[in-house]
Design a protein around this motif. Structure first.
Motif, PDB file in Angstrom:
ATOM      1  N   ARG A 140       0.272  17.051   3.278  1.00  0.00           N
ATOM      2  CA  ARG A 140      -0.684  15.617   3.967  1.00  0.00           C
ATOM      3  C   ARG A 140       0.573  15.059   5.389  1.00  0.00           C
ATOM      4  O   ARG A 140       0.104  14.392   6.746  1.00  0.00           O
ATOM      5  CB  ARG A 140      -0.584  14.665   2.870  1.00  0.00           C
ATOM      6  CG  ARG A 140      -1.403  15.018   1.956  1.00  0.00           C
ATOM      7  CD  ARG A 140      -0.891  14.158   0.686  1.00  0.00           C
ATOM      8  NE  ARG A 140      -1.686  14.467  -0.548  1.00  0.00           N
ATOM      9  CZ  ARG A 140      -0.815  14.034  -1.281  1.00  0.00           C
ATOM     10  NH1 ARG A 140       0.123  13.417  -2.607  1.00  0.00           N
ATOM     11  NH2 ARG A 140      -1.770  14.401  -3.189  1.00  0.00           N
ATOM     12  N   ASN A 185       0.515   9.706   0.721  1.00  0.00           N
ATOM     13  CA  ASN A 185       0.231   9.100  -0.096  1.00  0.00           C
ATOM     14  C   ASN A 185      -1.218   9.737  -0.597  1.00  0.00           C
ATOM     15  O   ASN A 185      -1.661  10.427   0.219  1.00  0.00           O
ATOM     16  CB  ASN A 185      -0.192   8.018   0.170  1.00  0.00           C
ATOM     17  CG  ASN A 185      -0.906   7.357  -0.787  1.00  0.00           C
ATOM     18  OD1 ASN A 185      -1.325   7.132  -1.597  1.00  0.00           O
ATOM     19  ND2 ASN A 185       0.200   5.170  -1.133  1.00  0.00           N
ATOM     20  N   ASP A 211      -3.305   9.027  -1.592  1.00  0.00           N
ATOM     21  CA  ASP A 211      -4.974   7.968  -1.382  1.00  0.00           C
ATOM     22  C   ASP A 211      -5.015   8.235   0.309  1.00  0.00           C
ATOM     23  O   ASP A 211      -3.910   7.988   0.816  1.00  0.00           O
ATOM     24  CB  ASP A 211      -4.791   6.672  -1.784  1.00  0.00           C
ATOM     25  CG  ASP A 211      -5.971   6.220  -1.898  1.00  0.00           C
ATOM     26  OD1 ASP A 211      -5.296   5.020  -2.026  1.00  0.00           O
ATOM     27  OD2 ASP A 211      -6.492   6.379  -0.305  1.00  0.00           O
ATOM     28  N   PRO A 212      -5.845   8.904   0.319  1.00  0.00           N
ATOM     29  CA  PRO A 212      -6.398   8.932   1.868  1.00  0.00           C
ATOM     30  C   PRO A 212      -6.470   7.767   2.737  1.00  0.00           C
ATOM     31  O   PRO A 212      -6.001   7.953   4.446  1.00  0.00           O
ATOM     32  CB  PRO A 212      -7.691   9.892   1.463  1.00  0.00           C
ATOM     33  CG  PRO A 212      -8.088   9.896   0.388  1.00  0.00           C
ATOM     34  CD  PRO A 212      -7.304   9.254   0.229  1.00  0.00           C
ATOM     35  N   ARG A 213      -7.320   6.573   1.904  1.00  0.00           N
ATOM     36  CA  ARG A 213      -6.940   5.306   2.608  1.00  0.00           C
ATOM     37  C   ARG A 213      -5.918   4.560   3.268  1.00  0.00           C
ATOM     38  O   ARG A 213      -5.832   4.594   4.286  1.00  0.00           O
ATOM     39  CB  ARG A 213      -8.117   4.914   2.008  1.00  0.00           C
ATOM     40  CG  ARG A 213      -7.446   2.765   2.210  1.00  0.00           C
ATOM     41  CD  ARG A 213      -8.034   2.159   1.468  1.00  0.00           C
ATOM     42  NE  ARG A 213      -7.277   1.692   0.640  1.00  0.00           N
ATOM     43  CZ  ARG A 213      -6.628   1.733   0.463  1.00  0.00           C
ATOM     44  NH1 ARG A 213      -6.002   0.067   1.952  1.00  0.00           N
ATOM     45  NH2 ARG A 213      -4.854   1.310  -0.596  1.00  0.00           N
ATOM     46  N   VAL A 214      -4.773   5.377   2.270  1.00  0.00           N
ATOM     47  CA  VAL A 214      -3.993   4.365   2.718  1.00  0.00           C
ATOM     48  C   VAL A 214      -3.213   5.749   3.599  1.00  0.00           C
ATOM     49  O   VAL A 214      -2.464   5.268   4.495  1.00  0.00           O
ATOM     50  CB  VAL A 214      -2.758   4.756   1.448  1.00  0.00           C
ATOM     51  CG1 VAL A 214      -1.455   4.136   1.816  1.00  0.00           C
ATOM     52  CG2 VAL A 214      -3.027   4.013   0.387  1.00  0.00           C
ATOM     53  N   ARG A 215      -3.244   6.647   3.604  1.00  0.00           N
ATOM     54  CA  ARG A 215      -2.687   7.820   4.968  1.00  0.00           C
ATOM     55  C   ARG A 215      -3.588   7.194   6.262  1.00  0.00           C
ATOM     56  O   ARG A 215      -2.562   7.430   7.569  1.00  0.00           O
ATOM     57  CB  ARG A 215      -3.327   9.432   4.756  1.00  0.00           C
ATOM     58  CG  ARG A 215      -2.030   9.705   3.560  1.00  0.00           C
ATOM     59  CD  ARG A 215      -2.292  10.957   2.889  1.00  0.00           C
ATOM     60  NE  ARG A 215      -3.269  11.974   3.163  1.00  0.00           N
ATOM     61  CZ  ARG A 215      -4.306  12.228   2.405  1.00  0.00           C
ATOM     62  NH1 ARG A 215      -3.635  11.487   0.889  1.00  0.00           N
ATOM     63  NH2 ARG A 215      -5.094  12.880   2.087  1.00  0.00           N
ATOM     64  N   LYS A 216      -4.288   7.324   6.390  1.00  0.00           N
ATOM     65  CA  LYS A 216      -5.491   6.459   7.446  1.00  0.00           C
ATOM     66  C   LYS A 216      -4.466   5.283   7.790  1.00  0.00           C
ATOM     67  O   LYS A 216      -4.266   4.975   9.777  1.00  0.00           O
ATOM     68  CB  LYS A 216      -6.572   6.429   6.505  1.00  0.00           C
ATOM     69  CG  LYS A 216      -7.742   6.012   8.376  1.00  0.00           C
ATOM     70  CD  LYS A 216      -9.255   6.539   6.911  1.00  0.00           C
ATOM     71  CE  LYS A 216     -10.147   6.291   8.962  1.00  0.00           C
ATOM     72  NZ  LYS A 216     -10.038   5.381   9.856  1.00  0.00           N
ATOM     73  N   LYS A 217      -4.431   4.258   6.789  1.00  0.00           N
ATOM     74  CA  LYS A 217      -3.669   3.005   7.253  1.00  0.00           C
ATOM     75  C   LYS A 217      -1.900   3.627   7.763  1.00  0.00           C
ATOM     76  O   LYS A 217      -2.801   2.347   9.141  1.00  0.00           O
ATOM     77  CB  LYS A 217      -3.505   2.679   6.053  1.00  0.00           C
ATOM     78  CG  LYS A 217      -2.995   0.990   6.403  1.00  0.00           C
ATOM     79  CD  LYS A 217      -2.851   0.254   4.885  1.00  0.00           C
ATOM     80  CE  LYS A 217      -1.688  -1.145   5.365  1.00  0.00           C
ATOM     81  NZ  LYS A 217      -1.887  -2.109   4.687  1.00  0.00           N
ATOM     82  N   ASP A 264       0.792  -1.165   0.184  1.00  0.00           N
ATOM     83  CA  ASP A 264      -0.185   0.006   0.065  1.00  0.00           C
ATOM     84  C   ASP A 264       0.790   1.378  -0.253  1.00  0.00           C
ATOM     85  O   ASP A 264       0.317   2.212  -0.470  1.00  0.00           O
ATOM     86  CB  ASP A 264      -0.981   0.107   1.451  1.00  0.00           C
ATOM     87  CG  ASP A 264      -1.923  -0.477   0.814  1.00  0.00           C
ATOM     88  OD1 ASP A 264      -3.199  -1.140   1.904  1.00  0.00           O
ATOM     89  OD2 ASP A 264      -2.440  -0.976  -0.471  1.00  0.00           O
TER      90      ASP A 264
END
Ligand code: LRH
Ligand code: MN
Length: 388
Positions: A158, A108, A110-116, A100
């Protein structure tokens, strides 16, 4: 006047933190070489780290790296270390070994990846709560390989947002140490490439955020002691990742490639009265012993830091200041070189002897038979490794 007793007292109180990953197999993209007797668990890594402390007396903590040192019960791991006479130190996060994170972790698009990624960083603070660790060390592989691949400022926004989330989670006595690195694995931009970028983010976050200087993370020819002096002056030097290099991030034994640079760095630390543990600088090793035996290499590395420190402690500060004030260029340089050219091994042997230690830690460890014991005893299981 060179104050030998003050130097000996300072050397006796010196503390150097060891990296758990130095005891596991490591290598380069070409090959990770397996060695016999390699620890299979964080507990066994702690047992090896305790050997380094046993023979040097100045390595009372082992840094961990998550998930390389993932366990069910981190409090139990800390208790295990305590039983060995050491502590679990800095907690290193790892957001650089997951598919990821191909385009970055906290930077990243992609916010989903940042959240991870942020979730992992927060998990590492939970680990600190369980082990009683003071420091969370953050190194991001984040960057880009081609111009235009991503927006440099957006990535910084970010990063700042993610760091602020983690900073808010820190306890009152906990710190965030932000490590920078010029390049690799990213080869066009690295989102935290230098001390200035790290310092700007730390100052924006607050007093619990400080900069880590990894001695292998600079462009060739960089005057690292100047950076150290500036960070100390700004009150934002949180720690060092000590190692040495001939070319890039070689992660060789500290002091092996450039002992004179290490001496100059320790001179700036001592000049700022920041050697003592209460000054809060984390003196950590960050090395990989790709071809050499791990525990003796860690012992040698600790001794290299002690020798550079001892030489720097022997600088005649009064004579140096007088020569500097007088504009005596050669005289001032000579004061420093006199200290550097002093053989401090007898002094360190004395310090060890007075601490009830063998004056020669490498020989004492070799005589202990511990190396043979782990080779014979650690059969089966999966030897620890960087495992990318
Ligand atoms: C990155 C680095 C960082 C660690 C890793 C083991 O090059 O210096 O400090 O996470 O090495
Ligand atoms: Mn490092």
């Amino acid at each position: 006047m060179r104050d030998l007793s003050a130097a000996k007292a300072a050397l006796t109180r010196q503390q150097i933190e060891l990296p758990s990953w130095a005891f596991g197999n490591s290598g380069t993209r070409f090959k990770v070489f397996g060695q016999p007797g390699i620890p299979r668990t964080p507990q066994e890594k702690a047992e090896d780290a305790a050997q380094v402390h046993r023979y040097t007396g100045v390595a009372p903590r082992m840094a961990v790296h998550i998930p390389w040192d993932k366990v069910e019960d981190y409090a139990a791991l800390a208790a295990h270390a305590d039983g060995l006479g050491i502590e679990i130190g800095t907690v290193n996060a790892n957001v650089f070994q997951d598919d990821d994170y191909r385009l970055g972790s906290v930077c990243n698009p992609d916010p989903r990846v940042r959240k991870k990624a942020v979730a992992h960083l927060l998990e590492c603070v939970d680990v600190m709560d369980a082990t009683g660790s003071r420091d969370l060390k953050l190194w991001f592989a984040d960057g880009t390989n081609y111009p235009g691949q991503d927006d440099i400022r957006d990535r910084q926004d970010r990063l700042a947002e993610a760091l602020a989330q983690v900073y808010a989670r820190l306890g009152p006595d906990q710190r965030m140490l932000l490590e920078y690195k010029l390049f690799e694995p990213s080869f066009y931009t690295t989102d935290v490439p230098d001390w200035g970028t790290s310092l700007l983010h730390c100052q924006a976050l607050g007093p619990k955020a400080e900069v880590v200087v990894d001695t292998g993370h600079h462009a060739p020819g960089t005057n690292i002691e100047f950076i150290v002096a500036m960070l100390l002056r700004a009150g934002r030097l949180g720690g060092f990742d000590f190692n040495s290099r001939f070319y890039a991030d070689d992660d060789l034994m500290v002091g092996a490639a450039d002992p004179f640079q290490l001496f100059r760095i320790m001179h700036e630390v001592i000049r700022a009265d920041a050697l003592k543990p209460e000054a809060g600088i984390a003196f950590m090793l960050d090395q990989c012993h790709n071809i050499e035996p791990k525990i003796p290499a860690q012992i040698r590395s600790v001794m290299n830091v002690q020798e550079a420190t001892a030489k720097a402690l022997l600088i005649d500060a009064e004579a140096l200041a007088a020569a500097q004030q007088a504009g005596d260029v050669l005289g001032a340089n000579a004061v420093l070189m006199d200290a550097y050219n002093t053989d401090v091994r007898p002094l360190l042997a004395e310090v060890r002897d007075q601490a009830g230690l063998d004056p020669d830690p490498v020989a004492a460890y070799a005589r202990s038979g511990y190396g043979d014991k782990i080779v014979a005893g650690r059969v089966g299981g999966t030897p620890a490794s960087w495992g990318s």
